[in-house]
Design a protein around this motif. Structure first.
Motif, PDB file in Angstrom:
ATOM      1  N   ARG A 155      68.037  15.788  63.241  1.00  0.00           N
ATOM      2  CA  ARG A 155      68.721  15.585  64.528  1.00  0.00           C
ATOM      3  C   ARG A 155      70.239  15.540  64.344  1.00  0.00           C
ATOM      4  N   CYS A 156      70.694  14.900  63.288  1.00  0.00           N
ATOM      5  CA  CYS A 156      72.131  14.823  63.025  1.00  0.00           C
ATOM      6  C   CYS A 156      72.692  16.187  62.613  1.00  0.00           C
ATOM      7  N   LEU A 157      71.956  16.911  61.790  1.00  0.00           N
ATOM      8  CA  LEU A 157      72.392  18.249  61.375  1.00  0.00           C
ATOM      9  C   LEU A 157      72.490  19.176  62.587  1.00  0.00           C
ATOM     10  N   HIS A 215      77.372  16.555  58.982  1.00  0.00           N
ATOM     11  CA  HIS A 215      76.860  16.500  57.622  1.00  0.00           C
ATOM     12  C   HIS A 215      76.078  15.193  57.487  1.00  0.00           C
ATOM     13  N   VAL A 216      75.172  15.123  56.504  1.00  0.00           N
ATOM     14  CA  VAL A 216      74.409  13.884  56.326  1.00  0.00           C
ATOM     15  C   VAL A 216      74.387  13.462  54.863  1.00  0.00           C
ATOM     16  N   LEU A 217      74.435  12.154  54.650  1.00  0.00           N
ATOM     17  CA  LEU A 217      74.167  11.521  53.357  1.00  0.00           C
ATOM     18  C   LEU A 217      72.928  10.676  53.565  1.00  0.00           C
ATOM     19  N   ILE A 218      71.839  11.029  52.864  1.00  0.00           N
ATOM     20  CA  ILE A 218      70.561  10.373  53.079  1.00  0.00           C
ATOM     21  C   ILE A 218      70.271   9.416  51.935  1.00  0.00           C
ATOM     22  N   LEU A 255      66.621  20.668  54.340  1.00  0.00           N
ATOM     23  CA  LEU A 255      67.525  21.668  53.765  1.00  0.00           C
ATOM     24  C   LEU A 255      67.561  22.932  54.615  1.00  0.00           C
ATOM     25  N   GLN A 256      66.443  23.308  55.180  1.00  0.00           N
ATOM     26  CA  GLN A 256      66.405  24.482  56.057  1.00  0.00           C
ATOM     27  C   GLN A 256      67.239  24.250  57.308  1.00  0.00           C
ATOM     28  N   ALA A 257      67.193  23.042  57.837  1.00  0.00           N
ATOM     29  CA  ALA A 257      68.012  22.712  59.009  1.00  0.00           C
ATOM     30  C   ALA A 257      69.495  22.760  58.661  1.00  0.00           C
ATOM     31  N   ALA A 258      69.845  22.270  57.466  1.00  0.00           N
ATOM     32  CA  ALA A 258      71.251  22.305  57.038  1.00  0.00           C
ATOM     33  C   ALA A 258      71.753  23.741  56.955  1.00  0.00           C
ATOM     34  N   GLU A 259      70.917  24.618  56.426  1.00  0.00           N
ATOM     35  CA  GLU A 259      71.312  26.029  56.330  1.00  0.00           C
ATOM     36  C   GLU A 259      71.441  26.644  57.721  1.00  0.00           C
ATOM     37  N   TYR A 302      72.175  25.209  60.566  1.00  0.00           N
ATOM     38  CA  TYR A 302      73.304  24.690  61.342  1.00  0.00           C
ATOM     39  C   TYR A 302      74.597  24.633  60.533  1.00  0.00           C
ATOM     40  N   ASP A 303      74.574  25.205  59.334  1.00  0.00           N
ATOM     41  CA  ASP A 303      75.763  25.323  58.479  1.00  0.00           C
ATOM     42  C   ASP A 303      76.399  23.962  58.205  1.00  0.00           C
ATOM     43  N   ARG A 304      75.577  23.016  57.802  1.00  0.00           N
ATOM     44  CA  ARG A 304      76.049  21.683  57.452  1.00  0.00           C
ATOM     45  C   ARG A 304      75.584  21.351  56.036  1.00  0.00           C
ATOM     46  N   ARG A 305      76.098  20.260  55.482  1.00  0.00           N
ATOM     47  CA  ARG A 305      75.759  19.849  54.108  1.00  0.00           C
ATOM     48  C   ARG A 305      74.828  18.640  54.135  1.00  0.00           C
ATOM     49  N   VAL A 306      73.906  18.622  53.166  1.00  0.00           N
ATOM     50  CA  VAL A 306      73.019  17.477  52.951  1.00  0.00           C
ATOM     51  C   VAL A 306      73.320  16.893  51.575  1.00  0.00           C
ATOM     52  N   PHE A 307      73.601  15.605  51.545  1.00  0.00           N
ATOM     53  CA  PHE A 307      73.800  14.885  50.291  1.00  0.00           C
ATOM     54  C   PHE A 307      72.742  13.784  50.200  1.00  0.00           C
TER      55      PHE A 307
END
Length: 319
Positions: A77-79, A84-87, A102-106, A108-113
């Motif tokens: 939801r945040c992506l 960006h998200v730090l989990i 990770l698929q959602a990050a790709e 929506y062009d955001r980063r997952v940490f």
């Protein structure tokens, strides 16, 4: 300035707030938590994630510090909202859910940490360099031991702890950092055998409190013994490497102590041990630099998927 919002303000949420406050270049701009009470808060307080995503216009990164079982939904939801998200560890409770993040990050062009902050412990970094420079030669064995205590009160005062749906078990909630360090040091890790036991948490948790795992780490063989049934309090934890050119052990709950070192042609001092037990500020420095430089990070979510897969494979072996 990296503008950060914090989703979830329990124990670990407070740890993240302190780390953000300590980090130059990071600013906490809001907190999202239905139970947060502070009428004089200098920053906005949102009671729901929905209201935050509707109203917020300044957050760059959302720290997801909610129960484990909610990580996938909250992260996606945040992506989708452009954050960006730090989990917090674990990134998710199944490999499928971690992959979906990770698929959602790709998309929506955001980063997952992922919060794998023990990678910044000096002894952990030191062993990483020894391995990269082949200072240990052939690695024969890697042994992990984790003898901790989590009593009834721990579970009774935290309503989501102890359930398979929201907690996931002690490998996810208590001991995932030790498996992550194994993955950090070695490119190929795989659980080969698993056994689980519930010694003194019957009727308290839906999962076992103890177990033993066999695994491979590149060409080495390994074992892990873990428990939360140690009498009264945590006893010890650590990782030992037995190798062709030396023996080395790091320990403490935060892997911040060099316990033993006997290495061929390498002079090592225990001075690299540190009293620091909170490496979360290091994580924020790393994230700020990774985003500003548009470079890969040791905290990238893809690394955390290996952790989930390892634990998932162990659980499947038991079942």
């Amino acid at each position: 300035m990296l503008k950060i919002s914090l989703l979830g303000f329990g124990h670990i949420g407070r740890v993240h707030k302190n780390a953000i406050d300590e980090t130059e270049g990071a600013e906490l701009v809001s907190i999202i938590d239905i139970n947060y009470q502070d009428e004089e808060s200098p920053i906005p307080i949102y009671k729901t994630l929905e209201s935050f995503l509707t109203e917020d216009e300044e957050t760059d990164l959302v720290v997801i510090a909610t129960p484990n079982g909610l990580h996938r939904d909250h992260a996606i939801r945040c992506l989708k909202a452009g954050k960006h998200v730090l989990i917090e560890k674990p990134i998710a409770l199944t490999t499928q859910h971690a992959t979906e993040i990770l698929q959602a990050a790709e998309k929506y062009d955001r980063r997952v940490f992922s919060s794998m902050q023990l990678r910044f412990s000096p002894p952990v970094s030191y062993v990483k360099k020894l391995l990269e420079n082949d200072c240990l030669g052939q690695i024969y064995m890697v042994n992990i031991n984790c003898y901790w205590n989590r009593n009834k009160n721990y579970y009774m005062t935290r309503e989501w702890h102890g359930t398979n749906l929201m907690d996931g078990g002690v490998l996810f909630t208590q001991f995932s950092h030790f498996i992550d360090i194994l993955n950090f040091w070695f490119e190929d890790t795989k659980c080969t055998n698993a056994a689980f036991y519930n010694f003194n948490h019957q009727g308290i948790t839906e999962f076992a409190d103890s177990g033993k795992l066999d695994f491979t780490a590149n060409e080495a063989v390994g074992s892990m013994i873990f428990t939360t049934s140690t009498f009264e309090k945590n006893y010890k934890s650590g990782i030992t490497i037995i190798a062709e050119k030396g023996t080395i052990e790091i320990g403490d709950q935060y892997l911040n102590e060099l316990k033993y070192s006997n290495l061929k042609n390498v002079v090592c001092s225990k001075s690299m041990s540190t009293e620091v037990k909170n490496f979360h500020p290091n994580s924020y420095v790393e994230i700020i630099e990774a985003l500003s430089e548009n470079r890969p990070s040791v905290l990238d979510g893809e690394h955390a998927v290996r952790l989930v897969r390892f634990i998932e494979e162990a659980n499947e072996m038991e079942n």
